[in-house]
Design an enzyme around this catalytic site. Structure first.
Site, PDB file in Angstrom:
ATOM      1  N   SER A 124       2.237 -31.928  15.328  1.00 33.95           N
ATOM      2  CA  SER A 124       2.502 -30.994  14.078  1.00 33.95           C
ATOM      3  C   SER A 124       3.214 -32.049  13.097  1.00 33.95           C
ATOM      4  O   SER A 124       4.124 -32.881  13.228  1.00 33.95           O
ATOM      5  CB  SER A 124       3.702 -30.127  14.564  1.00 33.95           C
ATOM      6  OG  SER A 124       4.233 -29.531  13.358  1.00 33.95           O
ATOM      7  N   GLY A 125       2.565 -31.903  11.806  1.00 34.75           N
ATOM      8  CA  GLY A 125       3.274 -32.737  10.685  1.00 34.75           C
ATOM      9  C   GLY A 125       2.350 -34.112  10.620  1.00 34.75           C
ATOM     10  O   GLY A 125       2.586 -34.925   9.454  1.00 34.75           O
ATOM     11  N   THR A 129      -4.002 -30.496   8.627  1.00 33.91           N
ATOM     12  CA  THR A 129      -4.459 -29.281   7.593  1.00 33.91           C
ATOM     13  C   THR A 129      -4.817 -29.955   6.126  1.00 33.91           C
ATOM     14  O   THR A 129      -5.621 -29.647   5.663  1.00 33.91           O
ATOM     15  CB  THR A 129      -3.393 -28.220   7.476  1.00 33.91           C
ATOM     16  OG1 THR A 129      -3.203 -27.694   8.884  1.00 33.91           O
ATOM     17  CG2 THR A 129      -3.758 -27.091   6.637  1.00 33.91           C
ATOM     18  N   ASN A 174       7.372 -29.493  10.104  1.00 30.13           N
ATOM     19  CA  ASN A 174       6.664 -29.466   9.139  1.00 30.13           C
ATOM     20  C   ASN A 174       7.013 -28.099   8.184  1.00 30.13           C
ATOM     21  O   ASN A 174       6.864 -27.223   8.625  1.00 30.13           O
ATOM     22  CB  ASN A 174       5.175 -29.353   9.741  1.00 30.13           C
ATOM     23  CG  ASN A 174       4.017 -29.587   8.438  1.00 30.13           C
ATOM     24  OD1 ASN A 174       4.360 -29.291   7.376  1.00 30.13           O
ATOM     25  ND2 ASN A 174       2.822 -29.494   8.946  1.00 30.13           N
ATOM     26  N   GLY A 406      -2.207 -30.536  18.220  1.00 25.05           N
ATOM     27  CA  GLY A 406      -2.280 -31.644  19.315  1.00 25.05           C
ATOM     28  C   GLY A 406      -1.538 -31.215  20.417  1.00 25.05           C
ATOM     29  O   GLY A 406      -0.774 -30.451  20.568  1.00 25.05           O
ATOM     30  N   GLU A 408       1.408 -30.910  22.988  1.00 21.71           N
ATOM     31  CA  GLU A 408       2.818 -30.955  22.684  1.00 21.71           C
ATOM     32  C   GLU A 408       3.677 -31.131  23.802  1.00 21.71           C
ATOM     33  O   GLU A 408       3.618 -30.689  24.980  1.00 21.71           O
ATOM     34  CB  GLU A 408       3.027 -29.425  22.188  1.00 21.71           C
ATOM     35  CG  GLU A 408       2.668 -29.224  20.725  1.00 21.71           C
ATOM     36  CD  GLU A 408       3.084 -27.906  20.255  1.00 21.71           C
ATOM     37  OE1 GLU A 408       3.504 -27.056  20.876  1.00 21.71           O
ATOM     38  OE2 GLU A 408       2.747 -27.653  19.125  1.00 21.71           O
TER      39      GLU A 408
HETATM   40  P1  ATP Z   1       0.755 -28.620  12.021  1.00 18.95           P
HETATM   41  O1  ATP Z   1       0.460 -28.914  13.247  1.00 18.95           O
HETATM   42  O2  ATP Z   1       2.380 -28.515  11.965  1.00 18.95           O
HETATM   43  O3  ATP Z   1       0.090 -27.652  11.286  1.00 18.95           O
HETATM   44  P2  ATP Z   1      -0.464 -30.551  10.431  1.00 18.95           P
HETATM   45  O4  ATP Z   1      -0.864 -31.819  11.070  1.00 18.95           O
HETATM   46  O5  ATP Z   1      -1.693 -29.561   9.648  1.00 18.95           O
HETATM   47  O6  ATP Z   1       0.720 -30.049  11.097  1.00 18.95           O
HETATM   48  P3  ATP Z   1      -0.217 -31.011   7.648  1.00 18.95           P
HETATM   49  O7  ATP Z   1       0.616 -29.900   7.195  1.00 18.95           O
HETATM   50  O8  ATP Z   1      -1.507 -31.225   7.190  1.00 18.95           O
HETATM   51  O9  ATP Z   1       0.347 -31.385   9.135  1.00 18.95           O
HETATM   52  O10 ATP Z   1       0.890 -32.134   6.831  1.00 18.95           O
HETATM   53  C1  ATP Z   1       2.273 -32.033   6.651  1.00 18.95           C
HETATM   54  C2  ATP Z   1       2.729 -32.651   5.250  1.00 18.95           C
HETATM   55  O11 ATP Z   1       2.543 -33.947   5.336  1.00 18.95           O
HETATM   56  C3  ATP Z   1       2.045 -32.142   4.053  1.00 18.95           C
HETATM   57  O12 ATP Z   1       2.648 -30.882   3.820  1.00 18.95           O
HETATM   58  C4  ATP Z   1       2.099 -33.145   3.069  1.00 18.95           C
HETATM   59  O13 ATP Z   1       3.418 -33.079   2.618  1.00 18.95           O
HETATM   60  C5  ATP Z   1       2.324 -34.384   4.018  1.00 18.95           C
HETATM   61  N1  ATP Z   1       0.722 -35.043   4.147  1.00 18.95           N
HETATM   62  C6  ATP Z   1      -0.049 -35.152   4.990  1.00 18.95           C
HETATM   63  N2  ATP Z   1      -1.333 -35.530   4.886  1.00 18.95           N
HETATM   64  C7  ATP Z   1      -0.966 -36.245   3.588  1.00 18.95           C
HETATM   65  C8  ATP Z   1      -1.782 -37.080   2.550  1.00 18.95           C
HETATM   66  N3  ATP Z   1      -3.021 -37.514   2.993  1.00 18.95           N
HETATM   67  N4  ATP Z   1      -1.218 -37.637   1.502  1.00 18.95           N
HETATM   68  C9  ATP Z   1      -0.006 -37.219   1.175  1.00 18.95           C
HETATM   69  N5  ATP Z   1       0.744 -36.228   2.021  1.00 18.95           N
HETATM   70  C10 ATP Z   1       0.298 -35.712   3.139  1.00 18.95           C
HETATM   71 MG    MG Z   2      -1.383 -27.799   9.966  1.00 17.74          MG
END
Ligand code: ATP
Ligand code: MG
Length: 714
Positions: A124-125, A129, A174, A406, A408
């Site tokens: 997560s984070g 996404t 996140n 992923g 956990e």
């Molecule tokens: P989850 O499993 O909780 O959904 P995730 O892997 O989808 O997590 P994201 O929501 O894609 O995580 O990313 C978390 C935060 O990190 C985003 O809101 C953004 O602020 C930052 N972030 C992620 N990727 C980038 C990037 N390539 N450039 C800049 N900031 C990023």
């Molecule tokens: Mg996500």
């Protein structure tokens, strides 16, 4: 298809002229882990990541797998110009990037007409996404356009804010955490233009609707509606602007967060809803459902003299009756009674306070969970490839994007983590199978002898979870269906009996004296491919059963709110068969997903979170090391490096290094194969260092390549 890329030199794919390649490698690391000299060393792996992260080089390859580290700051690498740089260009000519993966998949789709998928994983984070959205944007900008195609592109892009509003929430990890798994297909026509799409959703975290941990929020849509909704609308829904008024919104004590602008997001979502073709009535119906969940959360009970629950909040019932379009008195009764049908007879019994609160929360979760699925369905209708709109473009190819939770491991792991980690086992199995398969195929097609790779096959863990009759899910289902005194504890006992000698399974009772101390009596431990996880069985039966009392179901089936009406189908009431349990549903949907992915050519993006503070420029080595382990990256590198570190088409190799040999410089007139043979002989390559395939040269060690690369600099 396996693509490689050589040079450690040059951060932007341009060879450095001022600095020697060697110095550049020292500073920014290698852009492909297969070029690490000491490829079995985890420390060297992490050091390479760290070096590159420090230089804002967040992307690195392991062969054709992309490893990405979340920068937590805006980097200037996602501009239109940069997208153009990656269009139609081979991997190794430009620095590692999401766009290279996106473009490469797209090109295989077009030239080989083979369906593709991009699998994005990470905790997560970590940025899954964001990566998915950036890839979609890349296609929206770089794929051919026409008026109809623009509409499809818009809908594909706008499906995101809508699904995020309903399926994402602020968590400790996140601020915009996806609380569901998502697989999205994009369909392309023969010209390579996107003409449709389809989304599959997995396991929404419904428990969040009624409870949030400290510092976390409910799903975004609730706050967006309260913050952004027009006065008129809120009045119709019987809502007050203040989130503090609603029990379901205050459990985490952080209804308002400085990093989230609910009011603005509301506008984005409203606009997105109209783009994916919701009309005003449908929006109103949908928001009525959202509001009904908030009202349900405020329904309170008091005990009468017999200890039976009575509803004390008539006002909420009034609103609920209106929003859900049901009979108020029927709903009130259904909330405080339980109906069972036994031998064709209806038995109605009153609920006590605790049971009534449980029934209320179960209803809220069912309404929200089913409405989310309905929403995905509705988005799919709007994304569906409509032949009429694209006459004559019948055959389409598909590119899938998987954005899924992923591995956990928390302090306390429950049913949800069990499902999520099982899903990761399946994906790991697919990954190993497909990577080995494609390696083997390439060796074969190049006429090079296959060198067997030792790897850990995690099928044994998948079987432990999913096998018929004796797998953990089967045993859990059996306990759920057993009438009488089945509890979480009896489930654990049955598990101990059935799988006691399994090398990947342990409980307090089965453990030896030393290990026993680390296991509670209500826990079981699985030795996953990525490491040990201890699960607490508390709540397993309840979460797996996911039951809603019959009279609540009946009430919902009679609803005249079109969404609720579609979500609760009458056949559920008459169907004699028990509905599938949550774990079995998940298992079946995963098995379908595996089939889908198996039929496609995969690419992988592995996302890593550099620190727990959501901060830029901080690289926490311990945290990163865990993720390298959970993502199976060292194993990945080992498989990829088992034979040859590097391989390249003869033409390309010759073009790059021909200046190093008088016989090939400035041009070589014969076959590229022969030119390379002359060239490597001149360079003094030893026999064990390389092999000549049909179309490519295979080089075993990075140092051979680096020496050649460094020779260019002199
Ligand atoms: P989850 O499993 O909780 O959904 P995730 O892997 O989808 O997590 P994201 O929501 O894609 O995580 O990313 C978390 C935060 O990190 C985003 O809101 C953004 O602020 C930052 N972030 C992620 N990727 C980038 C990037 N390539 N450039 C800049 N900031 C990023
Ligand atoms: Mg996500």
């Amino acid at each position: 298809m396996i693509i490689n890329h050589p040079h450690g030199a040059g951060t932007n794919g341009v060879r450095l002229t001022m600095e020697s390649a060697l110095t550049a490698r020292d500073r920014v690391g290698v852009q492909d882990f297969v070029l690490l000299e000491n490829f079995t060393s985890e420390a060297a792996f992490i050091e390479n990541l760290r070096k590159r992260f420090k230089e804002n080089l967040i992307y690195t390859y392991i062969g054709s797998v992309l490893v990405s580290v979340n920068p937590y700051k805006e980097l200037e690498i996602y501009s239109k110009q940069n997208m153009e740089r990656y269009r139609g260009v081979s991997f190794y000519e430009v620095s590692p990037h999401l766009y290279a993966i996106a473009d490469n998949s797209y090109r295989s789709l077009r030239t080989e007409r083979k369906d593709q998928c991009i699998l994005i994983s990470g905790e997560s984070g970590a940025g899954k996404t964001e990566a998915t959205k950036k890839i979609l944007q890349y296609y929206a900008v770089t794929c051919p356009a026409s008026q109809q195609v623009e509409t499809v592109k818009d809908r594909l892009l706008q499906s995101n804010p809508v699904l995020e509003a309903f399926g994402n929430a602020k968590t400790l990890r996140n601020d915009n955490s996806s609380r569901f798994g998502k697989y999205m297909d994009v369909q392309f026509d023969y010209r390579g233009a996107p003409v449709g799409g389809h989304i599959l959703n997995y396991l929404l975290e419904k428990s969040r609707v009624v409870h949030q941990n400290h510092g976390e929020r409910n799903f975004h849509i609730f706050y967006q509606l309260l913050e952004g909704g027009e006065e008129d609308l809120l009045r119709r829904l019987g809502l007050e602007k203040n989130p503090q008024q609603y029990h379901y919104l205050v459990k985490g004590h952080c209804a308002r967060v400085s990093s989230i602008n609910d009011k603005n997001d509301w506008k984005v979502v409203r606009r997105a809803l109209s783009i994916i073709s919701f009309n005003d009535n449908e929006v109103e119906d949908l928001l009525s459902v959202v509001a009904s969940v908030l009202h349900l959360g405020n329904v309170q009970f008091a005990a009468d003299e017999q200890g039976n629950a009575q509803v004390t909040t008539e006002n909420q019932i009034k609103y609920l009756a209106r929003l859900l379009a049901v009979e108020g008195s029927v709903l009130r009764d259904a909330l405080i009674h339980k109906k069972i049908i036994a031998k064709g007879e209806e038995l109605i019994s009153p609920l006590n306070l605790e049971q009534a609160a449980y029934a209320r929360d179960a209803l809220a979760k069912a309404i929200y969970g089913r409405t989310f699925s309905w929403l995905v369905n509705k988005v799919n209708k709007s994304l569906a490839y409509k032949e009429g709109e694209f006459p004559g473009w019948r055959s389409t190819t598909v590119l899938g994007l998987l954005d899924i939770y992923g591995f956990e491991v928390f302090q306390h792991n429950s049913f949800e983590q069990f499902c999520i980690n099982y899903c990761n086992e399946k994906l790991q199995q697919l990954f190993i199978e497909l990577t080995l398969k494609s390696e083997q195929e390439e060796y074969e097609s190049e006429g090079i002898a296959w060198e067997p790779v030792q790897y850990f096959n995690n099928k044994i863990i998948c079987d432990l979870v999913e096998e018929k009759f004796k797998g953990i899910i089967s045993i859990l289902d059996e306990e759920c269906l057993r009438p009488g005194d089945a509890t979480d504890t009896t489930f654990l006992e049955k598990l101990e009996e059935t799988v006691k000698n399994h090398p990947h399974f342990l409980t307090h009772k089965l453990a030896d004296q030393k290990t026993r101390k680390s296991l509670g009596r209500e826990e079981f431990r699985l030795l996953h491919y990525a490491g040990e996880v201890t699960y607490s069985v508390a709540g397993f039966l309840d979460k797996n059963n996911d039951l809603l009392f019959r009279n609540l179901k009946e009430t919902m089936c009679n609803s005249e709110n079109p969404i609720i009406n579609q979500c609760f189908d009458r056949t559920e009431l008459t169907d004699k068969k028990r509905p599938e349990t949550a774990a079995t549903q998940f298992k079946n949907s995963l098995s379908k997903l595996m089939e889908i992915l198996m039929s496609k050519e995969p690419s992988y993006i592995r996302c890593i979170k550099p620190n727990d503070a959501k901060q830029a420029d901080r690289f926490d080595e311990v945290l990163v090391r865990h993720q390298v382990k959970y993502l199976g990256l060292m194993e990945n590198l080992r498989v990829r490096r088992a034979g040859f570190a590097y391989r390249r088409k003869y033409e390309v190799f010759l073009q790059r290094y021909k200046s190093l040999c008088p016989e090939t410089w400035p041009t070589w007139d014969g076959r590229p194969h022969d030119g390379v043979a002359v060239l490597v002989k001149h360079l003094g390559y030893k026999q064990e260092e390389y092999k000549m395939g049909r179309t490519k040269i295979f080089i075993r060690f990075p140092k051979t390549l680096f020496a050649t690369e460094d020779a260019l600099e002199v």
